[in-house]
Scaffold this motif. Sequence first.
Motif, PDB file in Angstrom:
ATOM      1  N   LEU A  87      37.256  45.564  44.603  1.00 13.28           N
ATOM      2  CA  LEU A  87      36.961  45.316  43.148  1.00 13.28           C
ATOM      3  C   LEU A  87      36.737  46.545  42.548  1.00 13.28           C
ATOM      4  O   LEU A  87      37.070  47.013  41.277  1.00 13.28           O
ATOM      5  N   ALA A  88      36.166  47.598  43.262  1.00 17.24           N
ATOM      6  CA  ALA A  88      36.203  49.026  42.520  1.00 17.24           C
ATOM      7  C   ALA A  88      37.422  49.542  42.238  1.00 17.24           C
ATOM      8  O   ALA A  88      37.672  50.251  41.345  1.00 17.24           O
ATOM      9  N   GLU A  89      38.268  49.232  43.412  1.00 14.38           N
ATOM     10  CA  GLU A  89      39.576  49.776  43.098  1.00 14.38           C
ATOM     11  C   GLU A  89      40.370  49.305  42.177  1.00 14.38           C
ATOM     12  O   GLU A  89      41.130  49.859  41.290  1.00 14.38           O
ATOM     13  N   LEU A  90      40.435  48.069  42.034  1.00 13.72           N
ATOM     14  CA  LEU A  90      41.024  47.171  40.846  1.00 13.72           C
ATOM     15  C   LEU A  90      40.667  47.744  39.574  1.00 13.72           C
ATOM     16  O   LEU A  90      41.224  47.865  38.681  1.00 13.72           O
ATOM     17  N   HIS A  91      39.063  47.820  39.517  1.00 17.79           N
ATOM     18  CA  HIS A  91      38.532  48.405  37.981  1.00 17.79           C
ATOM     19  C   HIS A  91      39.037  49.539  37.996  1.00 17.79           C
ATOM     20  O   HIS A  91      39.189  50.238  36.727  1.00 17.79           O
ATOM     21  N   GLY A  92      39.213  50.489  38.882  1.00 11.55           N
ATOM     22  CA  GLY A  92      39.720  51.858  38.728  1.00 11.55           C
ATOM     23  C   GLY A  92      41.026  51.731  38.237  1.00 11.55           C
ATOM     24  O   GLY A  92      41.419  52.477  37.336  1.00 11.55           O
ATOM     25  N   LEU A  93      41.878  51.062  38.598  1.00  5.89           N
ATOM     26  CA  LEU A  93      43.256  50.696  38.129  1.00  5.89           C
ATOM     27  C   LEU A  93      43.353  50.419  36.592  1.00  5.89           C
ATOM     28  O   LEU A  93      44.188  50.772  35.724  1.00  5.89           O
ATOM     29  N   ARG A  94      42.330  49.731  36.151  1.00  9.87           N
ATOM     30  CA  ARG A  94      42.134  49.229  34.908  1.00  9.87           C
ATOM     31  C   ARG A  94      41.693  50.379  34.014  1.00  9.87           C
ATOM     32  O   ARG A  94      41.321  50.229  32.867  1.00  9.87           O
ATOM     33  N   HIS A  95      41.078  51.361  34.439  1.00 10.83           N
ATOM     34  CA  HIS A  95      40.352  52.416  34.092  1.00 10.83           C
ATOM     35  C   HIS A  95      38.892  51.685  33.175  1.00 10.83           C
ATOM     36  O   HIS A  95      38.479  52.138  32.253  1.00 10.83           O
ATOM     37  N   ASP A  96      38.416  50.689  33.826  1.00 10.82           N
ATOM     38  CA  ASP A  96      37.219  50.195  33.483  1.00 10.82           C
ATOM     39  C   ASP A  96      36.064  50.703  34.289  1.00 10.82           C
ATOM     40  O   ASP A  96      35.676  50.231  35.577  1.00 10.82           O
ATOM     41  N   TRP A  97      35.947  52.009  33.969  1.00 10.36           N
ATOM     42  CA  TRP A  97      34.998  52.936  34.761  1.00 10.36           C
ATOM     43  C   TRP A  97      33.418  52.340  34.872  1.00 10.36           C
ATOM     44  O   TRP A  97      32.936  52.479  36.034  1.00 10.36           O
ATOM     45  N   PRO A  98      32.937  51.551  34.043  1.00  9.79           N
ATOM     46  CA  PRO A  98      31.551  51.032  33.981  1.00  9.79           C
ATOM     47  C   PRO A  98      31.504  49.973  35.223  1.00  9.79           C
ATOM     48  O   PRO A  98      30.659  49.956  36.041  1.00  9.79           O
ATOM     49  N   ALA A  99      32.503  49.175  35.122  1.00  8.31           N
ATOM     50  CA  ALA A  99      32.639  48.071  36.275  1.00  8.31           C
ATOM     51  C   ALA A  99      33.000  48.602  37.731  1.00  8.31           C
ATOM     52  O   ALA A  99      32.450  48.308  38.696  1.00  8.31           O
ATOM     53  N   MET A 100      33.730  49.919  37.669  1.00  9.54           N
ATOM     54  CA  MET A 100      33.801  50.395  39.035  1.00  9.54           C
ATOM     55  C   MET A 100      32.896  51.132  39.542  1.00  9.54           C
ATOM     56  O   MET A 100      32.394  51.119  40.571  1.00  9.54           O
ATOM     57  N   VAL A 101      31.930  51.491  38.706  1.00 11.47           N
ATOM     58  CA  VAL A 101      30.468  52.217  38.912  1.00 11.47           C
ATOM     59  C   VAL A 101      29.727  51.193  39.706  1.00 11.47           C
ATOM     60  O   VAL A 101      29.104  51.367  40.605  1.00 11.47           O
ATOM     61  N   GLU A 102      29.716  50.134  38.934  1.00 10.66           N
ATOM     62  CA  GLU A 102      28.889  49.002  39.348  1.00 10.66           C
ATOM     63  C   GLU A 102      29.305  48.525  40.823  1.00 10.66           C
ATOM     64  O   GLU A 102      28.524  48.248  41.634  1.00 10.66           O
ATOM     65  N   GLN A 103      30.570  48.329  40.990  1.00 12.13           N
ATOM     66  CA  GLN A 103      31.232  47.877  42.164  1.00 12.13           C
ATOM     67  C   GLN A 103      30.866  48.781  43.272  1.00 12.13           C
ATOM     68  O   GLN A 103      30.571  48.587  44.418  1.00 12.13           O
ATOM     69  N   CYS A 104      30.892  50.186  42.881  1.00 13.24           N
ATOM     70  CA  CYS A 104      30.920  51.245  44.047  1.00 13.24           C
ATOM     71  C   CYS A 104      29.285  51.191  44.425  1.00 13.24           C
ATOM     72  O   CYS A 104      29.102  51.395  45.606  1.00 13.24           O
ATOM     73  N   ARG A 105      28.269  51.214  43.501  1.00 15.79           N
ATOM     74  CA  ARG A 105      26.942  50.935  43.813  1.00 15.79           C
ATOM     75  C   ARG A 105      26.588  49.980  44.562  1.00 15.79           C
ATOM     76  O   ARG A 105      25.917  50.014  45.709  1.00 15.79           O
ATOM     77  N   ARG A 106      27.225  48.745  44.617  1.00 16.51           N
ATOM     78  CA  ARG A 106      26.989  47.656  45.441  1.00 16.51           C
ATOM     79  C   ARG A 106      27.612  47.868  46.816  1.00 16.51           C
ATOM     80  O   ARG A 106      27.192  47.670  47.722  1.00 16.51           O
ATOM     81  N   TRP A 107      28.878  48.578  46.815  1.00 16.37           N
ATOM     82  CA  TRP A 107      29.429  49.034  48.178  1.00 16.37           C
ATOM     83  C   TRP A 107      28.335  50.033  48.787  1.00 16.37           C
ATOM     84  O   TRP A 107      28.340  49.782  50.183  1.00 16.37           O
ATOM     85  N   CYS A 108      28.050  50.892  47.989  1.00 14.15           N
ATOM     86  CA  CYS A 108      27.169  51.827  48.660  1.00 14.15           C
ATOM     87  C   CYS A 108      25.939  51.110  49.244  1.00 14.15           C
ATOM     88  O   CYS A 108      25.349  51.545  50.256  1.00 14.15           O
ATOM     89  N   ALA A 109      25.425  50.344  48.612  1.00 14.02           N
ATOM     90  CA  ALA A 109      24.172  49.459  49.182  1.00 14.02           C
ATOM     91  C   ALA A 109      24.478  48.966  50.469  1.00 14.02           C
ATOM     92  O   ALA A 109      23.700  48.749  51.245  1.00 14.02           O
TER      93      ALA A 109
END
Length: 761
Positions: free
Chosen positions: A46-68
Amino acid sequence: MQHWWFRLANRAQAQGRLDLAIARFERSLVSSPGRSPQTAYIHRRLAELHGLRHDWPAMVEQCRRWCALEPTCGAAPVQLALALVQQERWEAALAAYGTALALGEPVGGAIARIGEQMMAARRWHRAAAAFTLALRGDPGVYGWHRARIMAHFEAADWPEAIAAALALAGSSLPLGQRAEGYYWLGRIEAEQGNWHRAIAATRLALAAGHRSPWTWINLAQALAKVAQGPEAVRAYRRAIESEAGPQLPQRIYQEAIAAAETLGDWPALAWLCRTAHDRLPPAIRFEQPLAKALERLGDTTGAIVAYRRALDHRPSPWLWAQLARLLIRTGDEDGAQSAYETAIAAADTAKEPWANADFYGTWANNWAKRHRWDLAIAALQRAIAQLEDAANNPKTEPQNQAQRGTLLLTLSQWLTRQGDTAGAIAAATEAAALLPQDTVANLRAANLLATAGRWREAAPLYWHHATGTTPLTLETWNLAIAALIKIQQPAAAIVIARQASLQHPQDPPLAHQLGQLLTQLQRPTEAIAAYQRAIAHAHAAQQPRTAATWQLTLAELHLTQGQSDRAAELYQQAAATLDEPLPLIHYRHWGKALEQQQNWEAAAACYRQGLAKLPPSRQGAHLDWELGRALDHLNRPAEAAAAYQRAIARTPRVPPWVYQNWTQALTKAGDLDGAIAALHQSLQRNPQNGYLWAQLGHLRLHQGDQPAAIAALWHAVALEPHHATAADTLLQHLPNADPAAIAIALRQHLAALEPDPPPNP
């Protein structure tokens, strides 16, 4: 089930349908355990897909969940940092990179790039933090050490800057690179006024091999601050000796020369002056200190040459006096006498009987004949001062104001030659005040004021003479008009323009400017007459292109007055004269003029002419859709549809009515499939246009596809509740339904609507 959702999501991504892929991955989360490798993988995707859409807030949220979910995975904080960088959340990005570093990820270069961005943006504290963090991952990068020091230095964060410099000096880098740490330490201590510490650190840098010119200069400046003059001069000399070219700025030579002159080190002073002359531009001279050094070294001839060169660059009474003294020493009494007389005449305090206004004036004219404007101006200013002193002295007969005004007028001309606009304006203004009836003086002051943009002061002077009977040049008239326009007095400018027209009745630009002013004051009838005179004068002056250009302006004015026949005639004449394409706006207005006469065939020809002559561009879409509208009126739907299609192909940003007309033209031409395709293309760009949905519904009915027609009509009614045709059609195809039932059905239908429009047939 989860595997099935993965496959669907991957397929959607492969098809480029990122939104659908995201939705399916999110759906797969429902069937995933709360904390499992599969869940972490989903958040990563999901983080990768949001990054492809340049939806950076959504990418940050998915990365944080991935980190957790995967706290030991270094890739997760790296992706989080990348998303945060895109949002310019620098502190959070650096924190994420710090976590990645702790997990062993090689992200020092990425962190350093943040530091470089912060340096470029002059955000020194953030830059320093970035380079400090980068060095934790790789302390052996010399450039990062240097950038960290510079960031702290620019931020004036002296304790941290010292720590960074010491870190470089104590690193395992090669000695030459570590030496720069001591160089920066010296600069930091100097900035704080710790001169002795600065000297010690700079000497350490020199001992370690950092012997750049600026290292020696830093040492010299610090030594000069603690009154160690001889060592400071030697350090300056070492700096200049180590610089082979002219790269050192003028101020370094000035500092070195001042230090040597203060110390009385005449050999060093002579060497420094000559080296400066060899390396610096010719306009930068140090002849006066060179002359002083040569005189002290016993080289009188060389000192005389140096003083003469100094006088060429900066004549002054003191230099003339010094030259005269040396000439006497060599036995050149005539030359010495001439130099003394020059010195006395140049002195502000000279009161000898022969140093009066006439003498200074004659002397100034002699210099002016030789084009020595600086000396001529100085002499003339002293002549004027003599007259002012005589006028203010009650014991002296007052001088004639006319003489002083004449000299001031000449002074203004000479100052203009020298580029001293402010001085020239002051002199001319004073001359005009002393000579109120002198047209030349007053207009010169006005012209200088206007040239300098001081329109409010220039306007009264112009008005005084422009409303009189004195013949003025065209340049003066134009400046007078411009002055009144600049101070927002168009009515007065019209008065001046009419007066100018009386003196220069055959000048086309003057008549054209009068037309512009009348247009500005919304006096169209007078403006039209002025433009007509301007065009006639241009034709008489054999300037057909100028006349054609003004015909376009006149056509625009006629069009605003509703005189479309005259406007169309003028457009036609201008286009026939000019051999280049008209501006696009004129083709549009020309066509509008023809349309107002119901001459749709000629209007279409006009639009076609513009399209043929103008280079292809997005702006050409305007002519295409105007052509389509004209062809609609001519009942040529196929050609109209082609024109609308070209307009949309040039730029998708066209008014919605163009899409509607395109669809209607295709329908009239019998191309229902093409009309439906056009509507779908239109709806992709205008999904909230209820009228387009209504058109689609009616076309679907023509095709016999009643379900699709009703769906489109529901969209139309939902977007345009007052669309009577769409509502009536719905009522016809929803039998036995009262308004309340239709409202309930509408709400149910809206609730079930998907976010995307129906797919293309």
